[in-house]
Write an enzyme that holds these catalytic residues in place. Structure first.
Site, PDB file in Angstrom:
ATOM      1  N   ASP A   1       0.815  -1.198   0.000  1.00 41.94           N
ATOM      2  CA  ASP A   1       0.000   0.000   0.000  1.00 41.94           C
ATOM      3  C   ASP A   1       0.860   1.263   0.000  1.00 41.94           C
ATOM      4  O   ASP A   1       1.817   1.365   0.764  1.00 41.94           O
ATOM      5  CB  ASP A   1      -0.878  -0.029   1.267  1.00 41.94           C
TER       6      ASP A   1
ATOM      7  N   GLU B   1       1.621  -0.503  -4.985  1.00 40.76           N
ATOM      8  CA  GLU B   1       0.783   0.667  -5.249  1.00 40.76           C
ATOM      9  C   GLU B   1       1.618   1.924  -5.111  1.00 40.76           C
ATOM     10  O   GLU B   1       2.095   2.257  -4.030  1.00 40.76           O
ATOM     11  CB  GLU B   1      -0.382   0.756  -4.263  1.00 40.76           C
TER      12      GLU B   1
HETATM   13  C1  NAG Z   1      -2.822   5.738  -2.022  1.00 35.61           C
HETATM   14  C2  NAG Z   1      -3.193   5.699  -0.593  1.00 35.61           C
HETATM   15  O1  NAG Z   1      -3.463   6.708  -0.014  1.00 35.61           O
HETATM   16  N1  NAG Z   1      -3.205   4.486  -0.036  1.00 35.61           N
HETATM   17  C3  NAG Z   1      -3.504   4.203   1.323  1.00 35.61           C
HETATM   18  C4  NAG Z   1      -2.394   4.666   2.262  1.00 35.61           C
HETATM   19  O2  NAG Z   1      -2.794   4.730   3.533  1.00 35.61           O
HETATM   20  C5  NAG Z   1      -3.953   5.477   3.709  1.00 35.61           C
HETATM   21  C6  NAG Z   1      -4.136   5.668   5.149  1.00 35.61           C
HETATM   22  O3  NAG Z   1      -4.164   4.454   5.818  1.00 35.61           O
HETATM   23  C7  NAG Z   1      -5.137   4.788   3.059  1.00 35.61           C
HETATM   24  O4  NAG Z   1      -6.330   5.463   3.277  1.00 35.61           O
HETATM   25  C8  NAG Z   1      -4.887   4.741   1.609  1.00 35.61           C
HETATM   26  O5  NAG Z   1      -5.862   3.978   0.960  1.00 35.61           O
END
Ligand code: NAG
Ligand code: NAG
Ligand code: NAG
Ligand code: NAG
Ligand code: CA
Ligand code: CA
Length: 580
Positions: A223, A296
């Site tokens: 993530d 990602e």
């Molecule tokens: C791209 C993005 O923001 N991904 C995740 C990163 O972390 C945040 C906070 O936990 C998530 O909300 C996002 O989906």
């Protein structure tokens, strides 16, 4: 002819393989599916999806031709950000079930030959994580697990160390009473950022990967990796301000500064190389199919490519390709589509595998972004391009965004802000429960309430009904999965081009095998083409192998190559009548 050359030639003739001989790994043509567990299937009636729910519908994934699924987090979490704020990286949150439930899910998935990919959220933990609590207490082991700073004094008043802004609005620094220091949080203040410059943190995260590999997972989706590192502190322990962007006049707004020190630092891909090595080490000892990393990162395309690896180290097999998500919208024409697809091929290092993503739990649904008339178009495109496809749950049945009132909104990205503009910020509309049937609550739960409302159209848009409708989104999706098994779609060469402003074509060909051409009419005009004018070496006739409810032709009908007609918004797949 030497015996060896003879052998190679007969082998080629025998199996009809293309000249590049390397056998493909399971993931290279896989069709992946993202499950958002809160919204997929509820097993205990509390209105929130869970792991036993997922296990109960794994045969559905098989039915729709899915090879592997990545699941958004179900780990122990206070749920300040619906599980993206993890308090224990090796424990299942009771809301989703138990470790035994997880193990049952993996066992069932293995029986069905569906790979399980975990969402790995390394950018931060929850502030309720034991590691953070110990860090705040200056426990010598954990003291530097997070990014701490005493802040600066301006006219005797304590201020955050610099102007960095959190993605969710406001300063990225939060004062901590007990430690008497600020900690960095690029997202919610309940999500403190790890200090990846600390080797102990890296080892702790490496151990998290090892833990889940032992539990039998087939890989990880990483993530928001681009937030992992921030710029190093200077000699005095300070972090530089980010430059003002000029895009916003609100210093609390994420767009107020240009993020040159908080995202995409050069060290970040190397973190992914380190994780890939852990997967390889595990494979070397335990065998089995290749374990994968999906990455990602919402970075410029040349930076994204670093996540595939460098000359000496492999990175993630699947750095998510967000070109279409980031650069196409409702008005994009066929040239834009072709450009976005071909860009990936142009930038991708040789020997790597492309992947295609059009939606996820953070984006509006395809049918809402591009129009309901283009739902099949995107499924057809994703599943006939080479490499792996990644489908967000619900897109296969054509779910669309659900309007949700301010009172019912739960996404922190919307709730942490004022009401004005919440609809634009909220990710709830694309996260509503999966629509299984036309019964109460769309068959998602037996309970009375659901954590987000069910879409009003669920009696029309649901799995059960669509199974019985010949040209439903679901059946088109299933037909595509069958087509995908052909040698040409598995291994064929690819040519993507706009035939004019309105129609996109994807040609797949493989030596002397059948040629497939996908034609997508993005707009609402009737179009006619002589395909010989656009592609060389086509036979005189093609056959319809995939049609949609816009088609007037039927599957099996023939068309002369010199005159192919497309109805408004019609998307089709044609197959050459003869091997070329
Ligand atoms: C791209 C993005 O923001 N991904 C995740 C990163 O972390 C945040 C906070 O936990 C998530 O909300 C996002 O989906
Ligand atoms: C063509 O595809 C068929 C299956 O669709 C396969 O059996 C055959 O080996 C392929 N031939 C070549 C030359 O690639
Ligand atoms: C996570 O949970 C497991 C199982 O309950 C426990 O053994 C472990 O100590 C916990 N780890 C942290 C960091 O809290
Ligand atoms: C590739 O990455 C590895 C691992 O981080 C590093 O040791 C190596 O120097 C890099 N190679 C090149 C050519 O940049
Ligand atoms: Ca539940
Ligand atoms: Ca970080």
């Amino acid at each position: 002819m030497t015996t060896r050359a003879f052998l190679v030639v007969t082998l080629l003739a025998f199996c009809g393989c293309s000249l590049t001989f390397a056998a493909k790994s399971w993931w290279e043509t896989a069709s992946f599916y993202q499950i958002y567990p809160r919204s997929f299937k509820d097993s205990d009636g509390d209105g929130v999806g869970d792991l036993n729910g997922v296990t109960s519908v794994l045969p559905y994934l098989k039915e729709i031709g899915i090879t592997g699924t990545w699941l958004s987090p179900f780990l122990k979490s206070p749920m300040a950000d619906f599980g993206y704020d993890i308090s224990n990286f090796t424990d299942v949150d009771p809301l989703f079930g138990t470790m035994e439930d997880f193990e049952r899910m993996v066992t069932k998935a293995k029986e069905l030959d569906i790979k399980i990919i975990l969402d790995f959220v390394p950018n931060h933990s929850s502030d309720e994580c034991e590691w953070f609590i110990k860090s705040a207490a200056r426990d010598p082991v954990y003291k530097d697990y997070y990014v701490w700073h005493p802040g600066k004094l301006v006219d005797g008043i304590r201020q955050p160390p610099n102007n960095w802004v959190s993605v969710f609005y406001g300063s990225a620094w939060q004062w901590h009473e007990e430690r008497q220091e600020y900690y960095l949080h690029q997202f919610d203040k309940k999500q403190p950022d790890f200090n990846f410059r600390n080797p102990a943190v890296r080892e702790a995260m490496n151990n998290v990967l090892r833990f889940w590999l032992e539990k039998g997972v087939d890989g990880f989706r990483i993530d928001a990796i681009y937030h992992a590192f921030e710029i190093e502190a200077d000699e005095d322990g300070n972090y530089a301000d980010e430059p003002v962007s000029g895009w916003s006049d609100d210093p609390q707004d994420y767009g107020y500064v240009r993020h040159i020190y908080t995202v995409d630092q050069w060290e970040t891909p190397h973190l992914v190389y380190e994780w890939r090595q852990i997967l390889k080490d595990y494979e070397a000892i335990h065998g089995g199919d290749e374990r994968i990393l999906m990455v990602e990162t919402w970075s410029p395309i040349d930076i994204v490519m670093h996540y595939y690896g460098n000359e000496t180290a492999d990175g993630g097999q699947i750095p998510f390709n967000f070109q279409m998500i980031s650069n196409l919208d409702y008005n994009s024409n066929a040239h834009h589509y072709a450009e976005m697809i071909n860009r990936w091929f142009q930038y991708m290092p040789t020997g790597r595998t492309p992947n295609w993503v059009i939606g996820n739990h953070d984006k509006n649904r395809v049918g809402t972004r591009f129009g309901a008339e283009r739902i099949d178009l995107f499924n057809i495109l994703l599943l006939t391009l080479p490499g792996c496809s990644i489908t967000y749950n619900g897109e296969e049945i054509g779910m669309t965004d659900v309007w949700i009132s301010w009172e019912e909104t739960v996404d922190p990205q919307a709730c942490n802000n004022e009401q004005e503009g919440y609809e634009w910020r909220s990710r709830d509309p694309a996260r509503t429960p999966h629509q299984w049937s036309d019964t109460a609550n769309a068959g998602f739960t037996t309970g009375r309430n659901t954590w987000l409302p069910i879409a009003e159209d669920y009696k029309l848009v649901n799995v059960k009904r669509e199974r019985g409708v010949a040209l439903s989104h679901l059946n088109i999706f299933k037909n595509l999965q069958e087509l995908r098994k052909t040698a040409t779609l598995q291994d064929g060469e690819t040519e993507v081009k706009a035939l004019n402003d309105y129609v996109l074509a994807v040609k797949r060909s493989l030596g002397e095998n059948y040629t497939y051409i996908t034609l997508l009419n993005i707009f609402d005009h009737i179009e006619n083409f002589n395909l010989h004018e656009h592609f060389a070496d086509l036979p005189a006739e093609f056959e319809y192998v995939l049609i949609t409810d816009r088609s007037i032709k039927r599957k099996g009908d023939k068309t002369p190559t010199s005159s192919v007609t497309l109805m408004p918004h019609e998307s089709i797949v044609l197959k050459s009548s003869v091997r070329v």
